[in-house]
Design an enzyme around this catalytic site. Structure first.
Site, PDB file in Angstrom:
ATOM      1  N   LYS A 111       0.850  -1.202   0.000  1.00  0.00           N
ATOM      2  CA  LYS A 111       0.000   0.000   0.000  1.00  0.00           C
ATOM      3  C   LYS A 111       0.880   1.244   0.000  1.00  0.00           C
ATOM      4  O   LYS A 111       1.922   1.287   0.649  1.00  0.00           O
ATOM      5  CB  LYS A 111      -0.931  -0.001   1.210  1.00  0.00           C
ATOM      6  CG  LYS A 111      -2.048  -1.031   1.061  1.00  0.00           C
ATOM      7  CD  LYS A 111      -3.049  -0.963   2.176  1.00  0.00           C
ATOM      8  CE  LYS A 111      -3.865   0.285   2.185  1.00  0.00           C
ATOM      9  NZ  LYS A 111      -5.081   0.251   1.386  1.00  0.00           N
ATOM     10  N   THR A 113       0.503   4.031   1.452  1.00  0.00           N
ATOM     11  CA  THR A 113       0.662   4.642   2.780  1.00  0.00           C
ATOM     12  C   THR A 113       1.982   4.212   3.411  1.00  0.00           C
ATOM     13  O   THR A 113       2.708   5.031   3.978  1.00  0.00           O
ATOM     14  CB  THR A 113      -0.515   4.248   3.702  1.00  0.00           C
ATOM     15  OG1 THR A 113      -1.728   4.697   3.098  1.00  0.00           O
ATOM     16  CG2 THR A 113      -0.371   4.848   5.085  1.00  0.00           C
ATOM     17  N   TYR A 114       2.304   2.931   3.304  1.00  0.00           N
ATOM     18  CA  TYR A 114       3.561   2.428   3.859  1.00  0.00           C
ATOM     19  C   TYR A 114       4.741   2.750   2.946  1.00  0.00           C
ATOM     20  O   TYR A 114       5.814   3.146   3.419  1.00  0.00           O
ATOM     21  CB  TYR A 114       3.470   0.921   4.122  1.00  0.00           C
ATOM     22  CG  TYR A 114       2.711   0.603   5.386  1.00  0.00           C
ATOM     23  CD1 TYR A 114       3.260   0.906   6.630  1.00  0.00           C
ATOM     24  CD2 TYR A 114       1.460   0.014   5.360  1.00  0.00           C
ATOM     25  CE1 TYR A 114       2.579   0.629   7.805  1.00  0.00           C
ATOM     26  CE2 TYR A 114       0.763  -0.266   6.529  1.00  0.00           C
ATOM     27  CZ  TYR A 114       1.330   0.045   7.745  1.00  0.00           C
ATOM     28  OH  TYR A 114       0.657  -0.226   8.912  1.00  0.00           O
ATOM     29  N   ALA A 115       4.573   2.585   1.639  1.00  0.00           N
ATOM     30  CA  ALA A 115       5.666   2.844   0.697  1.00  0.00           C
ATOM     31  C   ALA A 115       6.177   4.274   0.812  1.00  0.00           C
ATOM     32  O   ALA A 115       7.386   4.524   0.735  1.00  0.00           O
ATOM     33  CB  ALA A 115       5.201   2.561  -0.729  1.00  0.00           C
ATOM     34  N   LEU A 136       3.866 -12.167   5.018  1.00  0.00           N
ATOM     35  CA  LEU A 136       4.230 -10.838   4.527  1.00  0.00           C
ATOM     36  C   LEU A 136       5.631 -10.485   5.006  1.00  0.00           C
ATOM     37  O   LEU A 136       5.981 -10.780   6.152  1.00  0.00           O
ATOM     38  CB  LEU A 136       3.260  -9.791   5.081  1.00  0.00           C
ATOM     39  CG  LEU A 136       1.773 -10.011   4.833  1.00  0.00           C
ATOM     40  CD1 LEU A 136       0.947  -9.164   5.783  1.00  0.00           C
ATOM     41  CD2 LEU A 136       1.436  -9.693   3.391  1.00  0.00           C
ATOM     42  N   GLU A 137       6.421  -9.853   4.156  1.00  0.00           N
ATOM     43  CA  GLU A 137       7.743  -9.373   4.556  1.00  0.00           C
ATOM     44  C   GLU A 137       7.733  -7.858   4.448  1.00  0.00           C
ATOM     45  O   GLU A 137       7.382  -7.304   3.411  1.00  0.00           O
ATOM     46  CB  GLU A 137       8.827  -9.967   3.654  1.00  0.00           C
ATOM     47  CG  GLU A 137      10.234  -9.635   4.119  1.00  0.00           C
ATOM     48  CD  GLU A 137      10.825  -8.437   3.387  1.00  0.00           C
ATOM     49  OE1 GLU A 137      11.674  -7.747   3.987  1.00  0.00           O
ATOM     50  OE2 GLU A 137      10.442  -8.180   2.238  1.00  0.00           O
ATOM     51  N   TYR A 170      -0.321 -25.332  -8.044  1.00  0.00           N
ATOM     52  CA  TYR A 170       0.530 -25.395  -6.846  1.00  0.00           C
ATOM     53  C   TYR A 170       0.142 -26.593  -5.991  1.00  0.00           C
ATOM     54  O   TYR A 170       0.997 -27.315  -5.489  1.00  0.00           O
ATOM     55  CB  TYR A 170       0.383 -24.091  -6.057  1.00  0.00           C
ATOM     56  CG  TYR A 170       1.411 -23.921  -4.965  1.00  0.00           C
ATOM     57  CD1 TYR A 170       2.677 -23.437  -5.254  1.00  0.00           C
ATOM     58  CD2 TYR A 170       1.114 -24.242  -3.647  1.00  0.00           C
ATOM     59  CE1 TYR A 170       3.627 -23.276  -4.257  1.00  0.00           C
ATOM     60  CE2 TYR A 170       2.056 -24.083  -2.641  1.00  0.00           C
ATOM     61  CZ  TYR A 170       3.309 -23.600  -2.956  1.00  0.00           C
ATOM     62  OH  TYR A 170       4.249 -23.450  -1.964  1.00  0.00           O
ATOM     63  N   GLN A 180      -0.415 -23.196   4.678  1.00  0.00           N
ATOM     64  CA  GLN A 180       0.309 -22.587   5.800  1.00  0.00           C
ATOM     65  C   GLN A 180      -0.613 -21.734   6.659  1.00  0.00           C
ATOM     66  O   GLN A 180      -1.503 -21.060   6.162  1.00  0.00           O
ATOM     67  CB  GLN A 180       1.509 -21.777   5.311  1.00  0.00           C
ATOM     68  CG  GLN A 180       1.179 -20.500   4.592  1.00  0.00           C
ATOM     69  CD  GLN A 180       2.417 -19.815   4.017  1.00  0.00           C
ATOM     70  OE1 GLN A 180       3.482 -20.406   3.888  1.00  0.00           O
ATOM     71  NE2 GLN A 180       2.271 -18.559   3.665  1.00  0.00           N
TER      72      GLN A 180
END
Length: 188
Positions: A111, A113-115, A136-137, A170, A180
């Site tokens: 997003k 906002t974070y970038a 997520l990383e 997959y 997972q």
């Protein structure tokens, strides 16, 4: 391949369990407080980050090796916020559990906002018939500590449907991250 609309996303989530839990609209407030938005957008779905984090530390390792990753390289944190050290990263997972249809490839983008704060979100594509919580990383590219908010929007999923169903999904090839739950560390 065509990108799928809000109508398609809503239908697949409500009738086929593609996203659980699912928010059919955009949520921008929690009570009176403004939050980073999540939920269905015009051509995507904004996911939330759960309150489980693994923050990278170099205390126990001198090298990062994806073939022999040391789980002690992370500090586990359960909180409404995660403070990522300068020039470091953290792992988290989505609140949402995904079940990707066989004819669909899903791309995840961070997003803005974070970038715009120097926090980059990285996720590999969600392949046809993959299912699970998305790991997520978050990379903090700044020289200052950076904050991530749990239970708020962190990334957007875009759904691309192929003109032809894949020969091998997959799930068919027994992918190592199939099903997972929680934050999942690297596997070989």
């Amino acid at each position: 391949m065509s990108i799928k609309s809000d109508r398609w996303i809503r239908r697949m989530a409500e009738q086929h369990g593609m996203i659980e839990p699912f928010e059919p609209g955009q949520v921008r407030h929690a009570g009176e407080e403004r939050i980073v938005s999540y939920g269905t957008s015009s051509y995507g779905y904004d996911v939330r980050c759960a309150d489980e984090f693994k923050i990278f530390t170099n205390i126990n390792s001198s090298i990062v090796d994806p073939k022999a990753f040391d789980a002690r390289s992370f500090v586990d944190v359960k909180s409404d916020v995660c403070i990522i050290p300068p020039n470091s990263f953290a792992l988290a997972r989505t609140v949402e559990y995904f079940r990707i249809p066989r004819s669909v490839l899903t791309i995840c983008l961070g997003k803005s906002t974070y970038a715009r704060c120097g926090i980059i979100v990285n996720v590999t594509p969600l392949e046809p018939e993959w299912e699970g919580h998305v790991t997520l990383e978050f990379s903090n590219t700044t020289p200052l500590p950076a904050k991530i908010y749990a239970n708020e929007g962190v990334a957007q999923m875009l759904f691309l449907e192929s003109d032809e169903v894949c020969e091998t999904s997959y799930k068919d090839r027994g992918g190592k991250y199939q099903g997972q739950v929680g934050v999942t560390l690297p596997k070989t």
